[in-house]
Design an enzyme around this catalytic site. Sequence first.
Site, PDB file in Angstrom:
ATOM      1  N   HIS A   1     -15.782   4.029  -7.401  1.00 48.22           N
ATOM      2  CA  HIS A   1     -14.848   5.020  -6.861  1.00 48.22           C
ATOM      3  C   HIS A   1     -13.425   4.774  -7.377  1.00 48.22           C
ATOM      4  CE1 HIS A   1     -13.276   7.800  -3.718  1.00 48.22           C
ATOM      5  NE2 HIS A   1     -12.224   6.997  -3.793  1.00 48.22           N
ATOM      6  N   GLU A   2     -12.940   3.558  -7.208  1.00 44.82           N
ATOM      7  CA  GLU A   2     -11.552   3.276  -7.621  1.00 44.82           C
ATOM      8  C   GLU A   2     -11.402   3.412  -9.131  1.00 44.82           C
ATOM      9  OE1 GLU A   2      -9.763   3.510  -5.203  1.00 44.82           O
ATOM     10  OE2 GLU A   2     -11.166   2.947  -3.620  1.00 44.82           O
TER      11      GLU A   2
ATOM     12  N   ASP B   1      -1.151  11.111   5.958  1.00 45.86           N
ATOM     13  CA  ASP B   1      -2.279  10.269   6.327  1.00 45.86           C
ATOM     14  C   ASP B   1      -3.293  11.026   7.200  1.00 45.86           C
ATOM     15  OD1 ASP B   1      -3.059   7.630   5.777  1.00 45.86           O
ATOM     16  OD2 ASP B   1      -2.808   7.121   7.900  1.00 45.86           O
TER      17      ASP B   1
ATOM     18  N   LYS C   1     -11.444   2.214   7.930  1.00 43.28           N
ATOM     19  CA  LYS C   1     -12.716   2.929   7.961  1.00 43.28           C
ATOM     20  C   LYS C   1     -13.705   2.278   8.939  1.00 43.28           C
ATOM     21  CE  LYS C   1     -16.784   3.248   5.261  1.00 43.28           C
ATOM     22  NZ  LYS C   1     -17.482   2.886   4.037  1.00 43.28           N
TER      23      LYS C   1
ATOM     24  N   HIS D   1     -10.975   6.991 -10.196  1.00 37.14           N
ATOM     25  CA  HIS D   1      -9.609   7.502 -10.013  1.00 37.14           C
ATOM     26  C   HIS D   1      -8.757   7.336 -11.279  1.00 37.14           C
ATOM     27  CE1 HIS D   1      -9.068   8.884  -5.928  1.00 37.14           C
ATOM     28  NE2 HIS D   1      -9.520   7.775  -5.379  1.00 37.14           N
TER      29      HIS D   1
ATOM     30  N   GLN E   1       0.884  -1.167   0.000  1.00 39.59           N
ATOM     31  CA  GLN E   1       0.000   0.000   0.000  1.00 39.59           C
ATOM     32  C   GLN E   1       0.913   1.205   0.000  1.00 39.59           C
ATOM     33  OE1 GLN E   1      -3.189   0.899  -0.395  1.00 39.59           O
ATOM     34  NE2 GLN E   1      -2.450   2.986  -0.127  1.00 39.59           N
TER      35      GLN E   1
ATOM     36  N   TYR F   1     -12.889  14.078   0.670  1.00 42.20           N
ATOM     37  CA  TYR F   1     -13.829  13.217  -0.045  1.00 42.20           C
ATOM     38  C   TYR F   1     -15.189  13.895  -0.210  1.00 42.20           C
ATOM     39  CZ  TYR F   1     -10.746   9.166   0.524  1.00 42.20           C
ATOM     40  OH  TYR F   1      -9.690   8.296   0.451  1.00 42.20           O
TER      41      TYR F   1
ATOM     42  N   GLU G   1      -9.605  13.113  -4.349  1.00 42.32           N
ATOM     43  CA  GLU G   1     -10.722  12.368  -3.753  1.00 42.32           C
ATOM     44  C   GLU G   1     -12.090  13.025  -3.954  1.00 42.32           C
ATOM     45  OE1 GLU G   1     -10.431   9.394  -2.987  1.00 42.32           O
ATOM     46  OE2 GLU G   1      -8.263   9.180  -2.700  1.00 42.32           O
TER      47      GLU G   1
ATOM     48  N   PHE H   1      -7.520  -0.440   3.519  1.00 40.26           N
ATOM     49  CA  PHE H   1      -8.490   0.452   2.883  1.00 40.26           C
ATOM     50  C   PHE H   1      -9.614  -0.345   2.246  1.00 40.26           C
ATOM     51  CE2 PHE H   1      -4.553   2.857   3.083  1.00 40.26           C
ATOM     52  CZ  PHE H   1      -5.016   3.985   3.732  1.00 40.26           C
ATOM     53  N   GLY H   2     -10.640   0.397   1.843  1.00 39.43           N
ATOM     54  CA  GLY H   2     -11.699  -0.247   1.076  1.00 39.43           C
ATOM     55  C   GLY H   2     -11.159  -0.612  -0.290  1.00 39.43           C
ATOM     56  N   GLY H   3     -10.509   0.361  -0.903  1.00 40.48           N
ATOM     57  CA  GLY H   3      -9.929   0.113  -2.213  1.00 40.48           C
ATOM     58  C   GLY H   3      -8.763   1.040  -2.444  1.00 40.48           C
ATOM     59  N   MET H   4      -7.921   0.677  -3.396  1.00 35.95           N
ATOM     60  CA  MET H   4      -6.787   1.521  -3.785  1.00 35.95           C
ATOM     61  C   MET H   4      -6.675   1.468  -5.298  1.00 35.95           C
ATOM     62  SD  MET H   4      -4.330   3.527  -2.950  1.00 35.95           S
ATOM     63  CE  MET H   4      -3.434   4.317  -4.281  1.00 35.95           C
ATOM     64  N   GLU H   5      -6.613   2.674  -5.883  1.00 41.92           N
ATOM     65  CA  GLU H   5      -6.735   2.830  -7.327  1.00 41.92           C
ATOM     66  C   GLU H   5      -5.457   2.533  -8.084  1.00 41.92           C
ATOM     67  OE1 GLU H   5      -6.787   5.150  -4.941  1.00 41.92           O
ATOM     68  OE2 GLU H   5      -5.969   7.079  -5.583  1.00 41.92           O
TER      69      GLU H   5
ATOM     70  N   ARG I   1      -9.733  -3.127   7.899  1.00 46.57           N
ATOM     71  CA  ARG I   1     -10.090  -1.936   7.116  1.00 46.57           C
ATOM     72  C   ARG I   1     -10.326  -0.772   8.057  1.00 46.57           C
ATOM     73  NH1 ARG I   1     -15.334  -1.562   3.126  1.00 46.57           N
ATOM     74  NH2 ARG I   1     -15.016   0.605   2.495  1.00 46.57           N
TER      75      ARG I   1
ATOM     76  N   GLN J   1       0.313   4.542  -1.218  1.00 46.60           N
ATOM     77  CA  GLN J   1      -0.214   5.869  -0.894  1.00 46.60           C
ATOM     78  C   GLN J   1      -0.290   6.030   0.627  1.00 46.60           C
ATOM     79  OE1 GLN J   1      -4.214   6.707  -2.261  1.00 46.60           O
ATOM     80  NE2 GLN J   1      -3.857   8.907  -2.357  1.00 46.60           N
TER      81      GLN J   1
HETATM   82  N1  BES Z   1      -6.849   6.390  -2.651  1.00 50.23           N
HETATM   83  C1  BES Z   1      -7.769   6.026  -1.643  1.00 50.23           C
HETATM   84  C2  BES Z   1      -7.150   5.309  -0.485  1.00 50.23           C
HETATM   85  C3  BES Z   1      -6.052   6.052   0.223  1.00 50.23           C
HETATM   86  C4  BES Z   1      -6.106   7.422   0.419  1.00 50.23           C
HETATM   87  C5  BES Z   1      -4.967   5.377   0.708  1.00 50.23           C
HETATM   88  C6  BES Z   1      -5.068   8.082   1.059  1.00 50.23           C
HETATM   89  C7  BES Z   1      -3.945   6.036   1.356  1.00 50.23           C
HETATM   90  C8  BES Z   1      -3.988   7.397   1.537  1.00 50.23           C
HETATM   91  C9  BES Z   1      -8.905   5.197  -2.214  1.00 50.23           C
HETATM   92  O1  BES Z   1      -9.295   5.570  -3.487  1.00 50.23           O
HETATM   93  C10 BES Z   1     -10.103   5.427  -1.353  1.00 50.23           C
HETATM   94  O2  BES Z   1     -10.535   6.541  -1.302  1.00 50.23           O
HETATM   95  N2  BES Z   1     -10.624   4.399  -0.718  1.00 50.23           N
HETATM   96  C11 BES Z   1     -11.821   4.482   0.070  1.00 50.23           C
HETATM   97  C12 BES Z   1     -12.965   4.055  -0.792  1.00 50.23           C
HETATM   98  C13 BES Z   1     -14.235   4.756  -0.614  1.00 50.23           C
HETATM   99  C14 BES Z   1     -14.191   6.231  -0.495  1.00 50.23           C
HETATM  100  C15 BES Z   1     -15.244   4.299  -1.643  1.00 50.23           C
HETATM  101  C16 BES Z   1     -11.671   3.565   1.250  1.00 50.23           C
HETATM  102  O3  BES Z   1     -10.654   2.861   1.323  1.00 50.23           O
HETATM  103  O4  BES Z   1     -12.522   3.516   2.098  1.00 50.23           O
HETATM  104 ZN    ZN Z   2     -10.291   7.477  -3.434  1.00 47.88          ZN
END
Ligand code: BES
Ligand code: ZN
Length: 625
Positions: free
Chosen positions: A317-318, A398, A580, A321, A161, A406, A340, A289-293, A578, A163
């Site tokens: 979302h991803e 971070d 979040k 990006h 990971q 967002y 974001e 994270f939920g996802g990473m692009e 995760r 980012q």
């Molecule tokens: N790029 C982010 C994840 C991220 C941001 C990692 C900053 C490290 C530092 C990714 O696109 C994201 O926003 N993920 C969200 C998804 C959601 C908003 C749908 C997540 O992980 O919850």
């Molecule tokens: Zn994002």
Amino acid sequence: MKSFLPALLALAFVACKPNPQENQESSMTPSEEAMETGKDPHSYAKADAQVKHLNWDANISFENKVIEALAEWEIETQTGAENIFFDIYDLEIDSVLVDGEKTAYALSSFDEHLGQGLRIPISESAKKVSIYYRTGDDARALQWLDAEQTADKGHPFLFTQSQAILARSWVPTQDSPGVRFTYEAKVKVPSDMLALMSASNPMEKSADGVYSFEMPQAIPSYLLALSVGNINFEAISDRTGVYAEPSLLEASAYEFADLEKMVQAAEELYGPYAWGRYDLIVLPPSFPFGGMENPRLTFATPTILAGDRSLVSLVAHELAHSWSGNLVTNATWDDFWLNEGFTVYFEHRIMEAVYGREYSEMLANLTRAGLQEAAADMLKEMPNDTKLKLDLEGRNPDDGVTSIPYDKGYFFLRLMEETVGRERFDEFLTNYFQGHKFQVMTTEEFLVYLKANLLSEEEYASVRVDEWIYETGIPDNLPEVESDRFAVVDEALNGFLMSGELVAEDISAAWTTHEWLHFINSIPDTVSAEQLAKLDAAYKFTASNNSEISAAWFQPTIAAAYEAVYPKVESFLISVGRRKFLTPTYKALLNADQGEMAKDIYKKARPNYHAVSRETMDNLLGWEA
Ligand code: BES
Ligand code: ZN
């Protein structure tokens, strides 16, 4: 001012092998330099010598949990360049060559967020820098999982990971979103495993465990990514597909069956997808994270495998990006909302195009409620972080990952859409993405572009652009979101709270995950454990397999000490990493005076968490590592 700073405050670079020099030299820290030049305060890289192409040759050792590699960088220098600077974090450098000649290098002192600057003397005609190195035990981007921490329990797993500024812990790189490069890689892994990167990817395992990758589109290093495990592939369309551990592959292919439709919807909105294939990998549950692009290959949490496709907005979302972020990239992490906020806006538009306005407005409604709650909390503790334009200098970037970039970002864009009308706004966005592709964007440049290409002076004033960007809190022209479907939910919940009557079966039977989320999120603080028990008996929230429902349900139940939920809270926190979900759940325990329980659970769960989640939870729980 700068030159009067005491020498002690200045950054010391210490010369290293092969010709260690005794004398220390000083130069400015990235923060000091940023104050002078406006450059990225989170990178040691400088503009006069920049990387252009990476040739990465790596051996992945699961036995030692180490990546041993050669990073061969093609560089470009400006007249007069005398050094090239890289970012590293806990890397052990074996040797450095410039155009094939072994060269002395110097390392700055260690900064807890930035790691170290690696200074390599060059001449202005230098073309290639080769760095032989291995990763350290504290490689924060990497999570090495034992077989038991995977779905299939048969093979270990590794994922990265990068980012925001963690790429430097597995590749010596110019780790700023403003520095782009193309790359190719050769990666050696155990022969029964598959390796994947943010690049052209294999679809099946090789016999010898050696894989080659190519990324011909230039990316910043926060989009460097690697995953290694017992992973299989299933195609969804000619250009989309899903990677997962064998036991999760079928469920994953079902969940993400609309991948191709989403890519098409996105292209129709804002222009061609620029990256070739779009695939997705479902990672083990500790993914923070939920996802990473990651370009070409979104990394995703398995917690969106709900079985009913109800959580696929994360994929939208991803995917979004691929334009906002990966094509047009925030210049520094202070401009993170450009990545974001645009992406949340685009995500909602993709969801609307594929699933209809009624559905996407439910999502927008949940977003709005979440934003207002988060902003109210943040205004007390860290009001400046509620500005869209952040100031993260000297901090971990971070810290900027909150609902502000967002969701405040989303509503700012939505307000502009509502002000100028969708047609004008969509044309503007299409041109914005196409006109700045593979470039960086600062907040200030964006505002200039916005004035020149979208908003008249009157419109700029009525949106109150500067207030949205530079002031704290949420301006009172925050767009409203109507949802008839949520109005029904509100009525049903009020009925229950007033008279104890459950929602009529014929009404609730048609509710989607999002209506249930709204229902749970709207339960007031005053609810009793008995009332929650009654709801649980009727709707089986505690037993839900939907991660969003579970995390939402933990809030009122922990607050009201509804004890029946505790075992589920514990198993959830131990199996899922995760962030979040972790942050609000641990916070709820702390707020309910269940600090002991929180720490007991954390003790068991912590070894499963990725460094990113661990850092946040350590701080939250006052954990001494
Ligand atoms: N790029 C982010 C994840 C991220 C941001 C990692 C900053 C490290 C530092 C990714 O696109 C994201 O926003 N993920 C969200 C998804 C959601 C908003 C749908 C997540 O992980 O919850
Ligand atoms: Zn994002």
